[in-house]
Design a protein around this motif. Sequence first.
Motif, PDB file in Angstrom:
ATOM      1  N   VAL A   1      12.537 -15.750  54.146  1.00  0.00           N
ATOM      2  CA  VAL A   1      13.990 -15.841  53.926  1.00  0.00           C
ATOM      3  C   VAL A   1      14.386 -14.842  52.838  1.00  0.00           C
ATOM      4  CG1 VAL A   1      15.931 -17.420  53.582  1.00  0.00           C
ATOM      5  CG2 VAL A   1      13.753 -18.318  54.406  1.00  0.00           C
ATOM      6  N   PRO A   2      14.462 -13.553  53.175  1.00  0.00           N
ATOM      7  CA  PRO A   2      14.767 -12.540  52.161  1.00  0.00           C
ATOM      8  C   PRO A   2      16.111 -12.745  51.466  1.00  0.00           C
ATOM      9  CG  PRO A   2      13.959 -11.533  54.196  1.00  0.00           C
ATOM     10  CD  PRO A   2      14.197 -12.976  54.501  1.00  0.00           C
ATOM     11  N   ALA A   3      17.045 -13.435  52.117  1.00  0.00           N
ATOM     12  CA  ALA A   3      18.367 -13.634  51.519  1.00  0.00           C
ATOM     13  C   ALA A   3      18.364 -14.661  50.396  1.00  0.00           C
ATOM     14  CB  ALA A   3      19.369 -14.056  52.601  1.00  0.00           C
ATOM     15  N   GLY A   4      17.320 -15.482  50.308  1.00  0.00           N
ATOM     16  CA  GLY A   4      17.272 -16.526  49.288  1.00  0.00           C
ATOM     17  C   GLY A   4      16.669 -16.032  47.985  1.00  0.00           C
ATOM     18  N   GLU A   5      16.907 -16.791  46.923  1.00  0.00           N
ATOM     19  CA  GLU A   5      16.273 -16.544  45.628  1.00  0.00           C
ATOM     20  C   GLU A   5      15.284 -17.672  45.374  1.00  0.00           C
ATOM     21  OE1 GLU A   5      18.996 -16.005  42.461  1.00  0.00           O
ATOM     22  OE2 GLU A   5      20.098 -14.375  43.441  1.00  0.00           O
ATOM     23  N   PHE A   6      14.012 -17.343  45.172  1.00  0.00           N
ATOM     24  CA  PHE A   6      12.960 -18.346  45.075  1.00  0.00           C
ATOM     25  C   PHE A   6      12.168 -18.189  43.780  1.00  0.00           C
ATOM     26  CE2 PHE A   6      13.694 -17.561  49.593  1.00  0.00           C
ATOM     27  CZ  PHE A   6      13.908 -18.849  50.054  1.00  0.00           C
ATOM     28  N   SER A   7      11.729 -19.330  43.251  1.00  0.00           N
ATOM     29  CA  SER A   7      10.902 -19.311  42.047  1.00  0.00           C
ATOM     30  C   SER A   7       9.911 -20.464  42.093  1.00  0.00           C
ATOM     31  CB  SER A   7      11.763 -19.408  40.787  1.00  0.00           C
ATOM     32  OG  SER A   7      12.486 -20.627  40.766  1.00  0.00           O
ATOM     33  N   THR A   8       8.855 -20.308  41.317  1.00  0.00           N
ATOM     34  CA  THR A   8       7.832 -21.348  41.204  1.00  0.00           C
ATOM     35  C   THR A   8       8.114 -22.181  39.960  1.00  0.00           C
ATOM     36  OG1 THR A   8       6.205 -19.859  42.201  1.00  0.00           O
ATOM     37  CG2 THR A   8       5.359 -21.790  41.054  1.00  0.00           C
ATOM     38  N   GLY A   9       8.062 -23.515  40.094  1.00  0.00           N
ATOM     39  CA  GLY A   9       8.293 -24.344  38.930  1.00  0.00           C
ATOM     40  C   GLY A   9       8.216 -25.824  39.226  1.00  0.00           C
ATOM     41  N   ASP A  10       8.157 -26.596  38.162  1.00  0.00           N
ATOM     42  CA  ASP A  10       8.176 -28.056  38.211  1.00  0.00           C
ATOM     43  C   ASP A  10       9.646 -28.485  38.298  1.00  0.00           C
ATOM     44  OD1 ASP A  10       8.200 -30.791  37.638  1.00  0.00           O
ATOM     45  OD2 ASP A  10       6.648 -30.643  36.103  1.00  0.00           O
ATOM     46  N   ILE A  11      10.013 -29.197  39.343  1.00  0.00           N
ATOM     47  CA  ILE A  11      11.432 -29.514  39.541  1.00  0.00           C
ATOM     48  C   ILE A  11      11.988 -30.423  38.449  1.00  0.00           C
ATOM     49  CG2 ILE A  11      11.344 -29.143  42.031  1.00  0.00           C
ATOM     50  CD1 ILE A  11      11.226 -32.166  42.414  1.00  0.00           C
ATOM     51  N   LEU A  12      11.129 -31.137  37.745  1.00  0.00           N
ATOM     52  CA  LEU A  12      11.592 -31.988  36.651  1.00  0.00           C
ATOM     53  C   LEU A  12      11.834 -31.206  35.361  1.00  0.00           C
ATOM     54  CD1 LEU A  12       9.324 -35.051  37.371  1.00  0.00           C
ATOM     55  CD2 LEU A  12      11.806 -35.187  37.128  1.00  0.00           C
ATOM     56  N   LYS A  13      11.485 -29.924  35.370  1.00  0.00           N
ATOM     57  CA  LYS A  13      11.655 -29.102  34.168  1.00  0.00           C
ATOM     58  C   LYS A  13      12.654 -27.966  34.380  1.00  0.00           C
ATOM     59  CE  LYS A  13       6.984 -30.046  32.427  1.00  0.00           C
ATOM     60  NZ  LYS A  13       5.666 -29.454  32.059  1.00  0.00           N
ATOM     61  N   LEU A  14      13.397 -27.998  35.473  1.00  0.00           N
ATOM     62  CA  LEU A  14      14.366 -26.942  35.738  1.00  0.00           C
ATOM     63  C   LEU A  14      15.527 -27.035  34.749  1.00  0.00           C
ATOM     64  CD1 LEU A  14      14.518 -27.039  39.650  1.00  0.00           C
ATOM     65  CD2 LEU A  14      13.146 -25.550  38.185  1.00  0.00           C
ATOM     66  N   ASP A  15      16.107 -25.877  34.463  1.00  0.00           N
ATOM     67  CA  ASP A  15      17.180 -25.815  33.478  1.00  0.00           C
ATOM     68  C   ASP A  15      18.392 -25.110  34.081  1.00  0.00           C
ATOM     69  OD1 ASP A  15      18.582 -25.983  31.109  1.00  0.00           O
ATOM     70  OD2 ASP A  15      17.661 -24.188  30.248  1.00  0.00           O
ATOM     71  N   HIS A  16      19.093 -25.806  34.957  1.00  0.00           N
ATOM     72  CA  HIS A  16      20.297 -25.255  35.560  1.00  0.00           C
ATOM     73  C   HIS A  16      21.528 -25.745  34.793  1.00  0.00           C
ATOM     74  CE1 HIS A  16      18.232 -23.498  38.948  1.00  0.00           C
ATOM     75  NE2 HIS A  16      17.664 -24.649  39.249  1.00  0.00           N
ATOM     76  N   ALA A  17      22.521 -24.910  34.734  1.00  0.00           N
ATOM     77  CA  ALA A  17      23.761 -25.285  34.047  1.00  0.00           C
ATOM     78  C   ALA A  17      24.458 -26.401  34.811  1.00  0.00           C
ATOM     79  CB  ALA A  17      24.675 -24.076  33.942  1.00  0.00           C
ATOM     80  N   PRO A  18      25.165 -27.281  34.110  1.00  0.00           N
ATOM     81  CA  PRO A  18      25.916 -28.339  34.789  1.00  0.00           C
ATOM     82  C   PRO A  18      26.894 -27.755  35.804  1.00  0.00           C
ATOM     83  CG  PRO A  18      25.797 -28.793  32.443  1.00  0.00           C
ATOM     84  CD  PRO A  18      25.236 -27.417  32.637  1.00  0.00           C
TER      85      PRO A  18
END
Length: 212
Positions: free
Chosen positions: A86-103
């Motif tokens: 899926v070249p159109a997506g942005e992907f990263s490796t990480g623990d979903i409980l430690k993600l830091d997305h803005a509200p």
Amino acid sequence: MGQEPQELVAHGYDTVAERYAELERDAPWPRAAWLDDLLARLPDGSPVLDLGCGNGLPAGERIARRHRLTGVDVSPRQVELARANVPAGEFSTGDILKLDHAPGSFAAVTAFYTFDHIPRERLAEMFGLVHTWLATDGYLLCCVEIEDLPGVVADWLGAPMYFSSYEPDVTRRLLTEAGFDIVRDEIQAQSEGGHEVSYLWLLARRRHRAAS
């Protein structure tokens, strides 16, 4: 247990990535129908976060057709495959409980066959994080196994895998307590390698303020 749950899950999916991709070929899973329902509710170009995105197929590819996809997975191999698929997506490796997305970053969050791989004692925390990341009236679409599993490690497709889940009534309660209204929910079975596995499917909408 030796390894932490996220380490077991990461290593497990690194090991079985290609075998896992074959499972759905036995019979169609409910995922596509639930995802299509969600996507029909979103304006074109909406930001969508896919937790446990796997190799990006079929969910990520489907999301990225009309929306802005962000995918995260604990397995580096799965993320590698997702970037290729899926070249159109942005992907990263990480623990979903430690993600830091803005509200309020996302119009929708999806989690397919993902929440069973975190300790169930942290499921309420996970729902709370999703609530924070969603915009007002944003949606969560997820599925969770229906067994009462405090946390077990079992052989899965030839690799050790961590599983943990609550009975459906507990999962529903935790979701509503985290500030969601359940739009649709249903227990549905699917074929996995010749075995039938049942999941609680949940489409929920973020309330303006979490329940106290």
